[in-house]
Design a protein around this motif. Structure first.
Motif, PDB file in Angstrom:
ATOM      1  N   GLU A   1       8.864   8.737 -10.392  1.00 46.72           N
ATOM      2  CA  GLU A   1       7.570   8.612  -9.709  1.00 46.72           C
ATOM      3  C   GLU A   1       6.611   9.716 -10.161  1.00 46.72           C
ATOM      4  O   GLU A   1       5.411   9.465 -10.376  1.00 46.72           O
ATOM      5  N   ALA A   2       7.133  10.924 -10.336  1.00 44.78           N
ATOM      6  CA  ALA A   2       6.285  12.030 -10.804  1.00 44.78           C
ATOM      7  C   ALA A   2       5.719  11.703 -12.182  1.00 44.78           C
ATOM      8  O   ALA A   2       4.540  11.962 -12.462  1.00 44.78           O
ATOM      9  N   ALA A   3       6.553  11.103 -13.044  1.00 46.71           N
ATOM     10  CA  ALA A   3       6.087  10.715 -14.379  1.00 46.71           C
ATOM     11  C   ALA A   3       5.054   9.591 -14.265  1.00 46.71           C
ATOM     12  O   ALA A   3       4.022   9.590 -14.943  1.00 46.71           O
ATOM     13  N   ALA A   4       5.322   8.636 -13.367  1.00 47.30           N
ATOM     14  CA  ALA A   4       4.418   7.499 -13.208  1.00 47.30           C
ATOM     15  C   ALA A   4       3.046   7.957 -12.729  1.00 47.30           C
ATOM     16  O   ALA A   4       2.019   7.400 -13.116  1.00 47.30           O
ATOM     17  N   ARG A   5       3.023   9.001 -11.899  1.00 51.77           N
ATOM     18  CA  ARG A   5       1.733   9.508 -11.400  1.00 51.77           C
ATOM     19  C   ARG A   5       0.942  10.190 -12.509  1.00 51.77           C
ATOM     20  O   ARG A   5      -0.290  10.175 -12.486  1.00 51.77           O
ATOM     21  N   ILE A   6       1.643  10.791 -13.454  1.00 52.22           N
ATOM     22  CA  ILE A   6       0.943  11.351 -14.619  1.00 52.22           C
ATOM     23  C   ILE A   6       0.351  10.212 -15.441  1.00 52.22           C
ATOM     24  O   ILE A   6      -0.786  10.269 -15.905  1.00 52.22           O
ATOM     25  N   LYS A   7       1.141   9.140 -15.562  1.00 56.37           N
ATOM     26  CA  LYS A   7       0.657   7.986 -16.326  1.00 56.37           C
ATOM     27  C   LYS A   7      -0.510   7.276 -15.618  1.00 56.37           C
ATOM     28  O   LYS A   7      -1.399   6.736 -16.278  1.00 56.37           O
ATOM     29  N   ASP A   8      -0.501   7.287 -14.289  1.00 52.43           N
ATOM     30  CA  ASP A   8      -1.623   6.701 -13.544  1.00 52.43           C
ATOM     31  C   ASP A   8      -2.939   7.350 -13.970  1.00 52.43           C
ATOM     32  O   ASP A   8      -3.970   6.701 -14.095  1.00 52.43           O
ATOM     33  N   LYS A   9      -2.886   8.677 -14.153  1.00 49.65           N
ATOM     34  CA  LYS A   9      -4.106   9.420 -14.505  1.00 49.65           C
ATOM     35  C   LYS A   9      -4.413   9.309 -15.982  1.00 49.65           C
ATOM     36  O   LYS A   9      -5.568   9.357 -16.385  1.00 49.65           O
ATOM     37  N   ASN A  10      -3.372   9.232 -16.785  1.00 48.67           N
ATOM     38  CA  ASN A  10      -3.546   9.195 -18.228  1.00 48.67           C
ATOM     39  C   ASN A  10      -2.711   8.053 -18.803  1.00 48.67           C
ATOM     40  O   ASN A  10      -1.523   8.226 -19.086  1.00 48.67           O
ATOM     41  N   PRO A  11      -3.320   6.869 -18.957  1.00 45.52           N
ATOM     42  CA  PRO A  11      -2.563   5.670 -19.370  1.00 45.52           C
ATOM     43  C   PRO A  11      -1.936   5.787 -20.766  1.00 45.52           C
ATOM     44  O   PRO A  11      -1.084   4.975 -21.110  1.00 45.52           O
ATOM     45  N   ASP A  12      -2.343   6.801 -21.543  1.00 47.53           N
ATOM     46  CA  ASP A  12      -1.711   6.998 -22.855  1.00 47.53           C
ATOM     47  C   ASP A  12      -0.294   7.556 -22.736  1.00 47.53           C
ATOM     48  O   ASP A  12       0.402   7.704 -23.728  1.00 47.53           O
ATOM     49  N   THR A  13       0.101   7.896 -21.535  1.00 47.47           N
ATOM     50  CA  THR A  13       1.426   8.478 -21.330  1.00 47.47           C
ATOM     51  C   THR A  13       2.518   7.443 -21.615  1.00 47.47           C
ATOM     52  O   THR A  13       2.395   6.283 -21.235  1.00 47.47           O
TER      53      THR A  13
END
Lengths: 335, 270
Positions: B43-55
């Motif tokens: 979930e922590a990783a997914a929240r980073i991806k929410d902000k930066n879709p290039d993740t």
């Protein structure tokens, strides 16, 4: 690595002000027995900034020797500074056993340090002994959420390492401080510390929930029915007894109280002298986090709640009637 | 940002029962689940991806072939890809040996996925409860670490991680590449969507078998490569319930409280 001595080391973690965390002193108690059986010295290891008070207490509570590393870079715990310092000391002196309190920092330091010197570590032990036959430390710890206990040994690698849960052992009796103090001049360069503490956010209203160090915990569960009772009903009792407020997962998941108060498998593991469970049914995940308490009191409306099967004293009744009355009764007794 | 999340399939320890006669764990019929703490890491990783879709989020698990189920679950929730590390010679590994294998798996996966900026792990698994494998992977790979993370966000040159401490929350900046372990945050992890679930069912997962890295030293993994050995396991003694105070006749809650206060005082507990 090879052990150079038969000494047993207790890492005594310090607070920011240089005072000792309780668990470090507690470990000097089993440490004494184990060091004697191993035939070596009991050594306190202190890393921090301005730690004179901790060094003194290590001696008072029975260490034969205290090894000290001091410097401003150790004021706040960082993995890099502490692992570098502890590794340096262990490689220089070669103890046969190293014990670390299983605080958040201890469980950060332990595995990082033990894997650097490629030895074994047993985490979060609740019982310690030296096997009379092979002379090895028998580290006993819970697993599977407290459903199973395992005794683990580290036969061929040194030092044997373990982290030990706070509150399991009592501090030893105070004695005359006869400890030899060795100061080691070891420093870590700023560029070798790869993390930086930016901000410390204390609990709301400056309240500190040190569940692991608490002597008394008054906990609420689903039976609280809402958030208000934690402040109005449980907190007065906790304050009166010099304790803190805990909670079950059900109460935390309902949003009634912060996760930092949670006791149990996905929260804290605690071992207070007195644990008062109010409106807590006693699910195995909760029990795993508090069954080590010296005395358990359960207050619950449901006579068949499983919490009663582990409680030393149970009251079948409404917590909102019993707890305030209990607070008043104890006030009278203390008056 | 390129993130690897390490996950483990564990028995749901809340459903384990003790055989009352043999005093052993009854594992039959206990569901295998994604370790909840690993779910928080994802979930922590997914929240980073929410902000930066290039993740990109890659997951890896080590376990028997059926552990592929947790990779599927992670892809259904948020991951882009998954790898299964599985081999008979890996069995019996303690935490140090497990972290040795996983650190080599990280390097192997990086050959395909590129260097990872961050490796996220659950704080601990609910079966072993050791909290060791994360920091030990960090050591083998010489990465800085933060443990007990609650959430993470990208900042210049690294991550800013909120970390749970005994007396509050710490905010820590850590340089990437790094390793972070996560505990339970104040929110619940997201659920998979139907669309992602369907995609996960079709996903293929690459396996890294016994010989995925011939440079690995057998003296460092498996039962014989493990410094610690379990000598004995037993079920803890069951505590007996003690004194139970119940209402009799016209007694009120206050009467019960008075009785309780008296026994606690008489036994020097308060």
């Amino acid at each position: 690595m090879e052990a150079k001595t038969k000494d047993l080391w207790v890492f005594i973690e310090t607070n920011e002000d240089g005072s000792p965390k309780k668990v470090g002193l507690e470990l000097l108690n089993p440490g004494r027995m184990m060091a004697d059986k191993q035939g070596g010295k009991l050594v306190g290891v202190v890393i921090g900034d301005n730690v004179a008070a901790t060094v003194e207490q290590a001696g008072i509570y029975g260490a034969d020797q205290v090894i000290v590393v001091e410097g401003p870079e150790y004021k706040q715990y960082t993995t890099d500074a502490y692992v570098n310092a502890l590794t340096y000391l262990v490689e220089k002196y070669g103890p046969t056993t190293v014990m670390i309190g299983a605080t958040n920092n201890g469980r950060d330091l332990g595995p990082r340090f033990s894997s650097r010197i490629k030895t074994g570590l047993t985490a979060d032990c609740t019982s310690l002994d030296i096997d009379d036959e092979d002379g090895l430390v028998a580290w006993t710890r819970p697993a599977f959420g407290g459903n199973l206990m395992a005794t683990i040994k580290c036969p061929d690698h040194r030092p044997q390492c373990g982290t030990v849960r706070p509150g399991v052992f009592k501090k030893p009796a105070e004695g005359e401080n006869k400890a030899e103090v060795i100061k080691e001049d070891f420093h870590v360069a700023p560029e070798d510390i790869r993390t930086k503490l930016v901000e410390v956010i204390k609990e709301a209203a400056g309240e500190i929930v040190d569940l692991e160090g608490a002597d008394v915990i008054v906990s609420g569960g689903r039976g609280m029915g809402g958030p208000e009772g934690f402040d109005t009903t449980l907190k007065p009792l906790a304050d009166l007894l010099g304790g803190v407020v805990g909670a079950s997962r059900a109460a935390v998941d309902s949003g009634w109280i912060a996760h930092s108060h949670q006791v149990g498998q996905t929260g804290k593991t605690v071992g207070p002298k007195l644990y008062i469970a109010c409106g807590i049914s006693g699910a195995i995940q909760h029990v795993a986090g508090m069954s080590g308490s010296d005395c358990i009191v359960a207050i619950n409306k449901d006579e068949d709640a499983s919490i009663f099967s582990i409680a030393d004293y149970g009251v079948v009744g409404d917590l909102y009637e019993v707890v305030p009355a209990l607070t008043e009764e104890i006030k009278k007794l203390k008056a | 940002m390129n993130i690897l999340v390490c996950v483990k399939q564990v028995p749901d320890t809340t459903q384990i029962k003790i055989d009352p006669v043999k005093h052993t764990l009854i594992r039959e019929g206990v569901p295998a689940i994604l370790n909840p703490f690993d779910g928080y890491a994802l979930e922590a990783a997914a929240r980073i991806k929410d902000k930066n879709p290039d993740t990109k989020i890659v997951v890896v698990t080590m376990g028997p072939p059926q552990a592929v189920a947790v990779l599927k679950e992670c892809v259904a929730i948020a991951a882009d890809k998954g790898y299964l590390v599985t081999g008979r010679t890996f069995g019996g590994s303690d935490t140090l040996a497990t972290s040795y294998i996983l650190s080599h798996a990280v390097k192997k996966i990086e050959e395909t996925e590129g260097k990872f900026d961050a490796i996220f792990c659950g704080k601990q698994a609910i079966d072993g409860d050791t909290a060791q494998v994360g920091p030990e992977i960090a050591e083998w790979l010489d990465l800085p670490q933060v443990t007990y993370g609650l959430e993470a966000e990208e900042v210049e040159g690294g991550l800013r991680v909120k970390k749970e401490a005994e007396d509050g929350t710490l905010v820590i900046d850590i340089k990437t590449p790094c390793l972070c372990t996560f505990t339970k945050p104040a929110w619940d992890p997201r659920y998979p969507t139907i669309k992602r679930k369907l995609a996960a069912n079709r996903a293929k997962f690459e396996q890294l078998g016994d010989d995925f890295d011939p440079s690995m030293d057998p003296a460092h993994y498996g039962l014989n490569g493990s410094p610690t050995h379990v000598k004995k396991s037993f079920t803890p003694p069951q505590k007996e319930g003690g004194l139970k105070i119940k209402k009799e006749g016209e007694e009120t809650g206050a009467d019960l409280a008075a009785k309780l206060a008296k026994v606690l005082a008489d036994n020097n507990i308060i």
